[in-house]
Design an enzyme around this catalytic site. Structure first.
Site, PDB file in Angstrom:
ATOM      1  N   CYS A  90     -34.328  11.001 -30.715  1.00 42.41           N
ATOM      2  CA  CYS A  90     -34.614  11.371 -32.113  1.00 42.41           C
ATOM      3  C   CYS A  90     -34.677  10.171 -33.060  1.00 42.41           C
ATOM      4  CB  CYS A  90     -33.566  12.346 -32.625  1.00 42.41           C
ATOM      5  SG  CYS A  90     -33.535  13.896 -31.703  1.00 42.41           S
ATOM      6  N   HIS A  91     -33.990   9.098 -32.716  1.00 41.66           N
ATOM      7  CA  HIS A  91     -33.866   8.007 -33.697  1.00 41.66           C
ATOM      8  C   HIS A  91     -34.598   6.732 -33.293  1.00 41.66           C
ATOM      9  CE1 HIS A  91     -31.111  10.312 -36.163  1.00 41.66           C
ATOM     10  NE2 HIS A  91     -30.292  10.499 -35.145  1.00 41.66           N
ATOM     11  N   CYS A 125     -23.883  14.595 -34.744  1.00 46.13           N
ATOM     12  CA  CYS A 125     -25.133  14.601 -33.990  1.00 46.13           C
ATOM     13  C   CYS A 125     -24.876  14.969 -32.532  1.00 46.13           C
ATOM     14  CB  CYS A 125     -25.837  13.248 -34.065  1.00 46.13           C
ATOM     15  SG  CYS A 125     -26.934  13.115 -35.500  1.00 46.13           S
ATOM     16  N   CYS A 191      -0.808  -5.178 -52.724  1.00 47.11           N
ATOM     17  CA  CYS A 191      -1.029  -6.273 -51.779  1.00 47.11           C
ATOM     18  C   CYS A 191      -2.450  -6.834 -51.858  1.00 47.11           C
ATOM     19  CB  CYS A 191      -0.733  -5.806 -50.353  1.00 47.11           C
ATOM     20  SG  CYS A 191       1.055  -5.737 -50.025  1.00 47.11           S
ATOM     21  N   HIS A 192      -3.456  -5.958 -51.923  1.00 45.73           N
ATOM     22  CA  HIS A 192      -4.835  -6.426 -51.724  1.00 45.73           C
ATOM     23  C   HIS A 192      -5.610  -6.701 -52.999  1.00 45.73           C
ATOM     24  CE1 HIS A 192      -4.616  -6.260 -47.446  1.00 45.73           C
ATOM     25  NE2 HIS A 192      -4.230  -4.998 -47.449  1.00 45.73           N
ATOM     26  N   ARG A 231      -7.214   0.061 -39.376  1.00 44.39           N
ATOM     27  CA  ARG A 231      -6.484  -0.825 -40.293  1.00 44.39           C
ATOM     28  C   ARG A 231      -5.761  -0.024 -41.368  1.00 44.39           C
ATOM     29  NH1 ARG A 231      -7.040  -6.786 -40.003  1.00 44.39           N
ATOM     30  NH2 ARG A 231      -4.951  -6.242 -40.593  1.00 44.39           N
ATOM     31  N   CYS A 235      -1.761  -0.403 -42.115  1.00 42.96           N
ATOM     32  CA  CYS A 235      -1.188  -0.755 -43.415  1.00 42.96           C
ATOM     33  C   CYS A 235      -0.324   0.380 -43.954  1.00 42.96           C
ATOM     34  CB  CYS A 235      -2.278  -1.181 -44.392  1.00 42.96           C
ATOM     35  SG  CYS A 235      -2.775  -2.908 -44.119  1.00 42.96           S
TER      36      CYS A 235
HETATM   37  C1  HEC Z   1       2.774  -4.930 -47.889  1.00 40.37           C
HETATM   38  C2  HEC Z   1       1.451  -5.383 -48.156  1.00 40.37           C
HETATM   39  C3  HEC Z   1       0.288  -4.486 -47.748  1.00 40.37           C
HETATM   40  C4  HEC Z   1       0.015  -3.239 -48.228  1.00 40.37           C
HETATM   41  C5  HEC Z   1       0.824  -2.397 -49.201  1.00 40.37           C
HETATM   42  C6  HEC Z   1      -1.252  -2.860 -47.627  1.00 40.37           C
HETATM   43  N1  HEC Z   1      -1.709  -3.851 -46.816  1.00 40.37           N
HETATM   44 FE1  HEC Z   1      -3.513  -3.934 -45.919  1.00 40.37          FE
HETATM   45  N2  HEC Z   1      -3.052  -5.706 -45.065  1.00 40.37           N
HETATM   46  C7  HEC Z   1      -1.838  -6.371 -45.242  1.00 40.37           C
HETATM   47  C8  HEC Z   1      -1.826  -7.570 -44.427  1.00 40.37           C
HETATM   48  C9  HEC Z   1      -0.692  -8.574 -44.342  1.00 40.37           C
HETATM   49  C10 HEC Z   1      -3.071  -7.604 -43.757  1.00 40.37           C
HETATM   50  C11 HEC Z   1      -3.562  -8.686 -42.781  1.00 40.37           C
HETATM   51  C12 HEC Z   1      -3.969  -9.890 -43.574  1.00 40.37           C
HETATM   52  C13 HEC Z   1      -5.118  -9.563 -44.490  1.00 40.37           C
HETATM   53  O1  HEC Z   1      -6.254  -9.541 -44.053  1.00 40.37           O
HETATM   54  O2  HEC Z   1      -4.860  -9.254 -45.677  1.00 40.37           O
HETATM   55  C14 HEC Z   1      -3.817  -6.423 -44.193  1.00 40.37           C
HETATM   56  C15 HEC Z   1      -5.081  -6.141 -43.805  1.00 40.37           C
HETATM   57  C16 HEC Z   1      -5.830  -5.058 -44.251  1.00 40.37           C
HETATM   58  C17 HEC Z   1      -7.223  -4.805 -43.939  1.00 40.37           C
HETATM   59  C18 HEC Z   1      -8.129  -5.683 -43.093  1.00 40.37           C
HETATM   60  C19 HEC Z   1      -8.658  -6.806 -43.917  1.00 40.37           C
HETATM   61  C20 HEC Z   1      -9.812  -7.532 -43.293  1.00 40.37           C
HETATM   62  O3  HEC Z   1      -9.918  -8.747 -43.423  1.00 40.37           O
HETATM   63  O4  HEC Z   1     -10.639  -6.911 -42.678  1.00 40.37           O
HETATM   64  C21 HEC Z   1      -7.561  -3.641 -44.563  1.00 40.37           C
HETATM   65  C22 HEC Z   1      -8.900  -2.946 -44.519  1.00 40.37           C
HETATM   66  C23 HEC Z   1      -6.391  -3.157 -45.257  1.00 40.37           C
HETATM   67  N3  HEC Z   1      -5.375  -4.051 -45.077  1.00 40.37           N
HETATM   68  C24 HEC Z   1      -6.345  -1.992 -45.997  1.00 40.37           C
HETATM   69  C25 HEC Z   1      -5.197  -1.513 -46.630  1.00 40.37           C
HETATM   70  C26 HEC Z   1      -5.109  -0.212 -47.259  1.00 40.37           C
HETATM   71  C27 HEC Z   1      -6.224   0.812 -47.323  1.00 40.37           C
HETATM   72  C28 HEC Z   1      -3.848  -0.105 -47.746  1.00 40.37           C
HETATM   73  C29 HEC Z   1      -3.197   1.089 -48.408  1.00 40.37           C
HETATM   74  C30 HEC Z   1      -3.133   2.286 -47.596  1.00 40.37           C
HETATM   75  C31 HEC Z   1      -3.180  -1.359 -47.465  1.00 40.37           C
HETATM   76  N4  HEC Z   1      -4.024  -2.182 -46.771  1.00 40.37           N
HETATM   77  C32 HEC Z   1      -1.888  -1.664 -47.870  1.00 40.37           C
HETATM   78  C33 HEC Z   1      -0.830  -6.014 -46.093  1.00 40.37           C
HETATM   79  C34 HEC Z   1      -0.786  -4.849 -46.833  1.00 40.37           C
HETATM   80  C1  HEC Z   2     -32.128  16.211 -31.565  1.00 38.87           C
HETATM   81  C2  HEC Z   2     -32.255  15.096 -32.477  1.00 38.87           C
HETATM   82  C3  HEC Z   2     -31.040  14.209 -32.686  1.00 38.87           C
HETATM   83  C4  HEC Z   2     -30.256  13.563 -31.759  1.00 38.87           C
HETATM   84  C5  HEC Z   2     -30.339  13.680 -30.254  1.00 38.87           C
HETATM   85  C6  HEC Z   2     -29.345  12.746 -32.500  1.00 38.87           C
HETATM   86  N1  HEC Z   2     -29.558  12.884 -33.825  1.00 38.87           N
HETATM   87 FE1  HEC Z   2     -28.728  11.779 -35.294  1.00 38.87          FE
HETATM   88  N2  HEC Z   2     -29.689  12.883 -36.665  1.00 38.87           N
HETATM   89  C7  HEC Z   2     -30.568  13.903 -36.403  1.00 38.87           C
HETATM   90  C8  HEC Z   2     -30.930  14.579 -37.639  1.00 38.87           C
HETATM   91  C9  HEC Z   2     -31.850  15.776 -37.787  1.00 38.87           C
HETATM   92  C10 HEC Z   2     -30.235  13.901 -38.655  1.00 38.87           C
HETATM   93  C11 HEC Z   2     -30.218  14.209 -40.137  1.00 38.87           C
HETATM   94  C12 HEC Z   2     -31.199  13.307 -40.748  1.00 38.87           C
HETATM   95  C13 HEC Z   2     -31.406  13.704 -42.115  1.00 38.87           C
HETATM   96  O1  HEC Z   2     -30.640  13.197 -42.956  1.00 38.87           O
HETATM   97  O2  HEC Z   2     -32.296  14.506 -42.333  1.00 38.87           O
HETATM   98  C14 HEC Z   2     -29.487  12.815 -38.014  1.00 38.87           C
HETATM   99  C15 HEC Z   2     -28.753  11.877 -38.698  1.00 38.87           C
HETATM  100  C16 HEC Z   2     -28.182  10.764 -38.109  1.00 38.87           C
HETATM  101  C17 HEC Z   2     -27.649   9.644 -38.816  1.00 38.87           C
HETATM  102  C18 HEC Z   2     -27.663   9.450 -40.337  1.00 38.87           C
HETATM  103  C19 HEC Z   2     -29.089   9.148 -40.738  1.00 38.87           C
HETATM  104  C20 HEC Z   2     -29.298   8.989 -42.223  1.00 38.87           C
HETATM  105  O3  HEC Z   2     -30.441   8.661 -42.612  1.00 38.87           O
HETATM  106  O4  HEC Z   2     -28.389   9.165 -43.017  1.00 38.87           O
HETATM  107  C21 HEC Z   2     -27.136   8.794 -37.879  1.00 38.87           C
HETATM  108  C22 HEC Z   2     -26.449   7.454 -38.155  1.00 38.87           C
HETATM  109  C23 HEC Z   2     -27.366   9.388 -36.587  1.00 38.87           C
HETATM  110  N3  HEC Z   2     -28.003  10.574 -36.763  1.00 38.87           N
HETATM  111  C24 HEC Z   2     -26.967   8.835 -35.389  1.00 38.87           C
HETATM  112  C25 HEC Z   2     -27.126   9.475 -34.160  1.00 38.87           C
HETATM  113  C26 HEC Z   2     -26.570   8.988 -32.925  1.00 38.87           C
HETATM  114  C27 HEC Z   2     -25.754   7.713 -32.757  1.00 38.87           C
HETATM  115  C28 HEC Z   2     -26.934   9.885 -31.957  1.00 38.87           C
HETATM  116  C29 HEC Z   2     -26.504   9.897 -30.520  1.00 38.87           C
HETATM  117  C30 HEC Z   2     -25.069  10.060 -30.272  1.00 38.87           C
HETATM  118  C31 HEC Z   2     -27.753  10.905 -32.589  1.00 38.87           C
HETATM  119  N4  HEC Z   2     -27.827  10.629 -33.932  1.00 38.87           N
HETATM  120  C32 HEC Z   2     -28.381  11.928 -31.924  1.00 38.87           C
HETATM  121  C33 HEC Z   2     -31.070  14.236 -35.182  1.00 38.87           C
HETATM  122  C34 HEC Z   2     -30.574  13.784 -33.983  1.00 38.87           C
END
Ligand code: HEC
Ligand code: HEC
Length: 274
Positions: A90-91, A125, A191-192, A231, A235
Site C-alpha cells: 500500500c505504501h 495498519c 530538569c530539562h 525515555r 525519567c
Molecule cells: C531529575 C532530573 C530529571 C527529571 C525530573 C526528568 N529528567 Fe529526563 N533526563 C534526565 C537525565 C539526567 C537525562 C540524561 C541526560 C540528558 O540527556 O539530559 C534525561 C534524558 C531525557 C531524555 C532524552 C534526551 C535526549 O538527548 O534524547 C528525554 C526525552 C527525557 N529525559 C524526557 C523527560 C520527561 C518527559 C520527563 C518528565 C516525565 C523528564 N525527562 C524528567 C533527568 C531528568
Molecule cells: C491495505 C493497505 C495498507 C497496508 C497493508 C498498510 N497500510 Fe498504512 N495506511 C493505509 C491507509 C489507508 C492509511 C491511511 C492513510 C490516510 O491518511 O488516508 C495508512 C496510513 C499509514 C501511515 C500514516 C500516513 C499518513 O499520511 O499520515 C503510516 C506511517 C503507515 N500507514 C504505515 C504502515 C506500515 C508501516 C505498514 C505495515 C506494517 C502499513 N502501513 C500497512 C493502508 C495500509
C-alpha cells in the site's frame, strides 16, 4: 557521586521553592514557563565539552541501531496477516508514499479523537489493513518498523501542528511536562528547561528542544535500541513516579508537546545517546 546527587536535589528543591510563587501548578490558570538559567551559547559549550568526543567517536564507528533500521526495511516488504499484504503493498516498494510523513507526527486523528503517533499508526495498519497482530511496543520488530518509517523523513524539518483540535492535547502534554511528580516531587521542566546545561551526577541535563528528533535510537546505558517513550518511563522512575504504559493517551500528548518543541529541526534517526 551519590552525595553529589543529593546536593543537586537540594539545589533543585531550593530553586523550585523560589520559582514556586510563579508556578501555578499547570491546570486552569495556565503554565508559567521556566527559563533556562544559562544562555544557549553556554549550553552548547557545555554540551560539546561533555559529549563532543563521544559523538565524534560514534560517527566513526557507526551506530548499532543501523542494523535495526535495516531489519525494518526488510519487514516493510514482508507479507504478514490474513489479508496477504505487506506495508509495501500500500505504501510503495521503498515506502515512497511515506516520504516526509513522519515529520508531521504526532498529529490529531479524528478517528481516535486523539493524538496519533507513528508507532500507534503502524500497529493500526497491521490490525486493520493487514489482519496481522499488533507488535509489542519496544520489541525488535516494532522498533525496526518505526525506525524505517521515520528514516523516510530523515533530513526533513519537523513540522508538527498544534492548531485546531490538536490544541487541547498539546495543552495536556504541556501540563504533564510541568506537573510535579514522584517522591522527589519534580517536573520534567525543572530538569530539562530550568536546569538544562547543569550536571546531575555524571550527566549533563539536556534541553528539551532537542529531545524528539532522534528516537528511536541506540542508548549505551541500555545496550540496545529504544524509543522516546522508553525515555519517558526512565525519567518517571528517576523521580520515583510511576511510569505509564507505552502509547497511552498521556504519553502520546507528551510526545506531541516535545515534538512541537523540536519543530524546524530535521528528523535524524536512529539517534545515539549515552
Ligand atoms: C531529575 C532530573 C530529571 C527529571 C525530573 C526528568 N529528567 Fe529526563 N533526563 C534526565 C537525565 C539526567 C537525562 C540524561 C541526560 C540528558 O540527556 O539530559 C534525561 C534524558 C531525557 C531524555 C532524552 C534526551 C535526549 O538527548 O534524547 C528525554 C526525552 C527525557 N529525559 C524526557 C523527560 C520527561 C518527559 C520527563 C518528565 C516525565 C523528564 N525527562 C524528567 C533527568 C531528568
Ligand atoms: C491495505 C493497505 C495498507 C497496508 C497493508 C498498510 N497500510 Fe498504512 N495506511 C493505509 C491507509 C489507508 C492509511 C491511511 C492513510 C490516510 O491518511 O488516508 C495508512 C496510513 C499509514 C501511515 C500514516 C500516513 C499518513 O499520511 O499520515 C503510516 C506511517 C503507515 N500507514 C504505515 C504502515 C506500515 C508501516 C505498514 C505495515 C506494517 C502499513 N502501513 C500497512 C493502508 C495500509
Amino acid at each position: 557521586m551519590r552525595r553529589c546527587f543529593y546536593f543537586f536535589i537540594l539545589v533543585f528543591a531550593a530553586g523550585a521553592v523560589a520559582a514556586g510563587g510563579a508556578f501555578a501548578g499547570g491546570a486552569g490558570s495556565g503554565i508559567k514557563e521556566y527559563k533556562q538559567n544559562i544562555s544557549t551559547r553556554e549550553y552548547e559549550k557545555r554540551y560539546n565539552a561533555v559529549y563532543g568526543k563521544f559523538t565524534e567517536q560514534m560517527a566513526q564507528q557507526g551506530n548499532p541501531a543501523d542494523f535495526v533500521l535495516d531489519d525494518g526495511k526488510d519487514l516493510f516488504k514482508k507479507v504478514d496477516g490474513s489479508a496477504g499484504k505487506s506495508c509495501a503493498s500500500c505504501h510503495g516498494e521503498n515506502g515512497e508514499k511515506l516520504k516526509g510523513v513522519a515529520a508531521t507526527y504526532p498529529k490529531y486523528d479524528p478517528s481516535i479523537k486523539g493524538i496519533n503517533t507513528v508507532a500507534l499508526q503502524i500497529n493500526r495498519c497491521r490490525k486493520d489493513n493487514m489482519g496481522a497482530p499488533e507488535l509489542k511496543y519496544e520489541s525488535h520488530d516494532q522498533l525496526a518498523l518505526e525506525l524505517y518509517v521515520k528514516s523516510l523523513s530523515n533530513g526533513v524539518p519537523i513540522k508538527v501542528s498544534i492548531d485546531g483540535p490538536a490544541r487541547p492535547f498539546y495543552k495536556a502534554g504541556e501540563a504533564y511536562y510541568y506537573k510535579r511528580q514522584g517522591q522527589l516531587n519534580m517536573s520534567c521542566a525543572i530538569c530539562h528547561v530550568k536546569y538544562a546545561g547543569h550536571m546531575i551526577r555524571a550527566n549533563l541535563l539536556s534541553n528539551n528542544r532537542h529531545h524528539a528528533d532522534h528516537w528511536p535510537g541506540y542508548r549505551l546505558k541500555w545496550g540496545k535500541t529504544g524509543s522516546l517513550q522508553k525515555r519517558f518511563k526512565g525519567c518517571n522512575k528517576k523521580v520515583r513516579a510511576k511510569p505509564l504504559p507505552f502509547q497511552c493517551e498521556t504519553y502520546r500528548d507528551l510526545e506531541l508537546y516535545l515534538t512541537y518543541q523540536a519543530n524546524g529541526l530535521p528528523v535524524e534517526v536512529p539517534g545515539f545517546r549515552m
